[in-house]
Motif scaffolding. Sequence first.
Motif, mmCIF file in Angstrom:
data_model
loop_
_atom_site.group_PDB
_atom_site.id
_atom_site.type_symbol
_atom_site.label_atom_id
_atom_site.label_comp_id
_atom_site.label_asym_id
_atom_site.label_seq_id
_atom_site.Cartn_x
_atom_site.Cartn_y
_atom_site.Cartn_z
ATOM 1 N N LEU A 161 -10.903 26.584 9.923
ATOM 2 C CA LEU A 161 -10.888 25.916 10.805
ATOM 3 C C LEU A 161 -12.470 25.962 11.974
ATOM 4 O O LEU A 161 -13.610 26.731 11.098
ATOM 5 N N MET A 202 -15.300 25.238 16.557
ATOM 6 C CA MET A 202 -14.611 24.692 18.051
ATOM 7 C C MET A 202 -13.117 25.417 17.838
ATOM 8 O O MET A 202 -12.469 25.469 18.535
ATOM 9 N N LYS A 203 -12.882 26.275 17.049
ATOM 10 C CA LYS A 203 -11.631 27.114 16.545
ATOM 11 C C LYS A 203 -10.748 25.671 16.341
ATOM 12 O O LYS A 203 -9.547 25.824 16.700
ATOM 13 N N GLU A 204 -10.857 24.626 15.137
ATOM 14 C CA GLU A 204 -10.081 23.382 15.371
ATOM 15 C C GLU A 204 -9.707 23.725 14.243
ATOM 16 O O GLU A 204 -10.120 23.394 13.540
ATOM 17 N N ARG A 205 -8.555 23.184 13.916
ATOM 18 C CA ARG A 205 -8.196 22.534 12.391
ATOM 19 C C ARG A 205 -9.002 21.616 11.605
ATOM 20 O O ARG A 205 -9.163 20.394 12.488
#
Length: 221
Positions: free
Chosen positions: A215, A218-221
């Motif tokens: 992650l 932005m805690k996006e993959r």
Amino acid sequence: MDLSPGVLTAKSIFYSRDLTGNDNVEYIPLYDNSAHGSESGEGNEVHIAFTSSGKINKLNTLSWTADLQAFYSPDNLRSKSQGSTQMLPNGNVIMNWGPEGAVTEYNSNGEVLFHAYMGSGCLELGVQNYRGFQYNWAGLPNEEPAIVALENEETTTVYVSWDGDTETEIWRFYAIEGVYSERQYLGESVRESFETSFEILGVAGFGLRALAEALDEMKER
């Protein structure tokens, strides 16, 4: 140096780069080879100074004056060609020494923060770098992350790394038991270095697989 209107000043300037500043002050980074001639050692060489250097010209367009700051190589390097000087937004200066195959970073006071050669041993012979600059870059590798789980009598520790990646901030860990089972969330670890580990209490046991998900901030993959 007096730059007042009507005063003519002549000076040879080579490799000017990155004009920066505000309405009244401008900075002009220059690379001063202080020498010219053949890199092969053949023919005549002309040395204007003992070493090459970087110059930062601070121009004041209100007072029509200029201040000059010089940055010299820690190893007294002299390059007859190539080379560059870059001024960073924080005032630091990056010097690339061309055919000498070295790069140096200074703070705004001229103190050396970093000095390195781009080769060592037999690989150092003939190493040259035409220009050298420092910029932010993002590493987005095509290969998959490397992951391994190691067991002892009490715990299972999962290790994960992703060579070339610069964007991962958090690793999220899951377990899958069997072939068709859904993944089970185990927890997460903040990435602080090249390799990140996560400890699971108890022995994972035969058939349990560990997964890791990367992650970004932005805690996006």
